[in-house]
Design a protein around this motif. Structure first.
Motif, PDB file in Angstrom:
ATOM      1  N   TYR A 136     -57.413 -15.649  -5.880  1.00 42.49           N
ATOM      2  CA  TYR A 136     -57.425 -14.336  -5.253  1.00 42.49           C
ATOM      3  C   TYR A 136     -57.635 -13.272  -6.327  1.00 42.49           C
ATOM      4  O   TYR A 136     -57.074 -13.357  -7.429  1.00 42.49           O
ATOM      5  CB  TYR A 136     -56.115 -14.074  -4.520  1.00 42.49           C
ATOM      6  CG  TYR A 136     -55.997 -14.793  -3.199  1.00 42.49           C
ATOM      7  CD1 TYR A 136     -56.824 -14.464  -2.125  1.00 42.49           C
ATOM      8  CD2 TYR A 136     -55.039 -15.789  -3.013  1.00 42.49           C
ATOM      9  CE1 TYR A 136     -56.713 -15.109  -0.909  1.00 42.49           C
ATOM     10  CE2 TYR A 136     -54.915 -16.437  -1.795  1.00 42.49           C
ATOM     11  CZ  TYR A 136     -55.752 -16.095  -0.752  1.00 42.49           C
ATOM     12  OH  TYR A 136     -55.642 -16.742   0.462  1.00 42.49           O
ATOM     13  N   LEU A 137     -58.449 -12.276  -5.979  1.00 41.36           N
ATOM     14  CA  LEU A 137     -58.710 -11.193  -6.916  1.00 41.36           C
ATOM     15  C   LEU A 137     -57.624 -10.132  -6.810  1.00 41.36           C
ATOM     16  O   LEU A 137     -57.168  -9.808  -5.706  1.00 41.36           O
ATOM     17  CB  LEU A 137     -60.079 -10.567  -6.623  1.00 41.36           C
ATOM     18  CG  LEU A 137     -61.291 -11.492  -6.781  1.00 41.36           C
ATOM     19  CD1 LEU A 137     -62.570 -10.756  -6.393  1.00 41.36           C
ATOM     20  CD2 LEU A 137     -61.392 -12.034  -8.197  1.00 41.36           C
ATOM     21  N   PRO A 138     -57.189  -9.580  -7.940  1.00 47.09           N
ATOM     22  CA  PRO A 138     -56.202  -8.498  -7.880  1.00 47.09           C
ATOM     23  C   PRO A 138     -56.843  -7.233  -7.323  1.00 47.09           C
ATOM     24  O   PRO A 138     -58.059  -7.060  -7.365  1.00 47.09           O
ATOM     25  CB  PRO A 138     -55.795  -8.320  -9.349  1.00 47.09           C
ATOM     26  CG  PRO A 138     -57.001  -8.779 -10.119  1.00 47.09           C
ATOM     27  CD  PRO A 138     -57.602  -9.895  -9.320  1.00 47.09           C
ATOM     28  N   GLY A 139     -56.000  -6.347  -6.826  1.00 45.75           N
ATOM     29  CA  GLY A 139     -56.519  -5.085  -6.308  1.00 45.75           C
ATOM     30  C   GLY A 139     -56.158  -4.866  -4.864  1.00 45.75           C
ATOM     31  O   GLY A 139     -55.309  -5.564  -4.292  1.00 45.75           O
ATOM     32  N   PRO A 140     -56.817  -3.896  -4.232  1.00 43.95           N
ATOM     33  CA  PRO A 140     -56.490  -3.540  -2.843  1.00 43.95           C
ATOM     34  C   PRO A 140     -56.733  -4.694  -1.875  1.00 43.95           C
ATOM     35  O   PRO A 140     -57.600  -5.546  -2.084  1.00 43.95           O
ATOM     36  CB  PRO A 140     -57.426  -2.370  -2.539  1.00 43.95           C
ATOM     37  CG  PRO A 140     -57.872  -1.870  -3.870  1.00 43.95           C
ATOM     38  CD  PRO A 140     -57.871  -3.043  -4.787  1.00 43.95           C
TER      39      PRO A 140
END
Length: 256
Positions: free
Chosen positions: A81-85
């Motif tokens: 999973y990519l960090p961020g919103p």
């Protein structure tokens, strides 16, 4: 034509036009019967896919070949999973009103896909847990993008208001690294969730307090039989009217 003569029988031009209309209606009915056979096979394929073991998610080389028949295919995606919103998309489920949590995942092969991690209620809007860190394998259903909006409202990316899961618009708003899948993944198995956040679900599928997966409503719409019956009924009605007009005796005619 005088009042004594009454209405005359329709002429050949009128009857020819009516016959062509009957043929057109019959053709539309036959077309819907053919569509019924196609849709029935499509539904059978979709239902079989729901119980089949999850397949590897299609990569960029396969995206152009995806069709409506691929909706609800069970897939497995491995990546991080990519960090961020995490955009929240308005949703109404059997657990109530709330949001779908859309989290981007970078697949191990170097492409990105949006994962609908599940449902959170209104009260969790500002407290959505971060996705797991490290490599993960997510199983779920392939869903085609839902452009435009929903609930009679358009998506507003600038204001971060989302009413449909528009994969392309979400990817653009998040500035995701390409290539980005034109579809998204609904995590979980339909029917697995029972009570709400923290409910009993298959082991390892969700952490306590995480979005609730498995709330996908699988719908296979098939109205082609009713359409076919409508066209055939109209054809029969028009044909009967033409026969009646042709055979009726004009008013005032000598019955002998």
């Amino acid at each position: 034509m005088t009042a004594a003569e009454g209405p005359r029988r329709p002429g050949p031009v009128f009857m020819a036009a009516g016959a062509l209309a009957v043929l057109a209606l019959v053709a539309l009915g036959i077309w819907q019967v053919q569509r019924l056979a196609w849709k029935t096979a499509l539904i059978a394929r979709g239902e079989a896919g729901l119980v089949a073991p999850p397949a590897a998610a299609p990569g960029p080389q396969d995206w152009a070949a995806l069709t409506a028949a691929d909706e609800y295919r069970r897939l497995s995606v491995t990546g991080r999973y990519l960090p961020g919103p995490q955009p929240l998309v308005r949703a109404v489920t059997r657990l109530g009103s709330g949001y779908w949590v859309m989290t981007p995942l970078r697949e191990a092969g170097g492409w990105t896909v949006l994962v609908n991690r599940g449902f959170v209620p209104e009260a969790m809007r500002d407290a959505v847990p971060a996705p797991p860190e490290g490599p993960v394998t997510v199983e779920g259903l392939l869903r085609h993008s839902q452009p435009g909006g929903g609930f009679l409202r358009a998506n507003d990316p600038a204001a971060d208001r989302w009413f449909s899961r528009d994969a392309a618009a979400l990817a653009a708003a998040l500035d995701l690294p390409p290539p980005v899948a034109p579809w998204f993944l609904d995590a979980g198995t339909p029917g697995a969730a029972t009570q709400g956040p923290g409910a009993e679900v298959p082991a390892g599928e969700v952490r306590a307090g995480d979005p609730v997966p498995g709330l996908t409503v699988v719908r296979f719409a098939n109205s082609h039989l009713s359409y076919a019956l409508t066209w055939f009924t109209l054809a029969a009605g028009l044909a009967g009217m033409l026969v009646w007009l042709r055979l009726r005796r004009p008013q005032g005619a000598d019955p002998r």
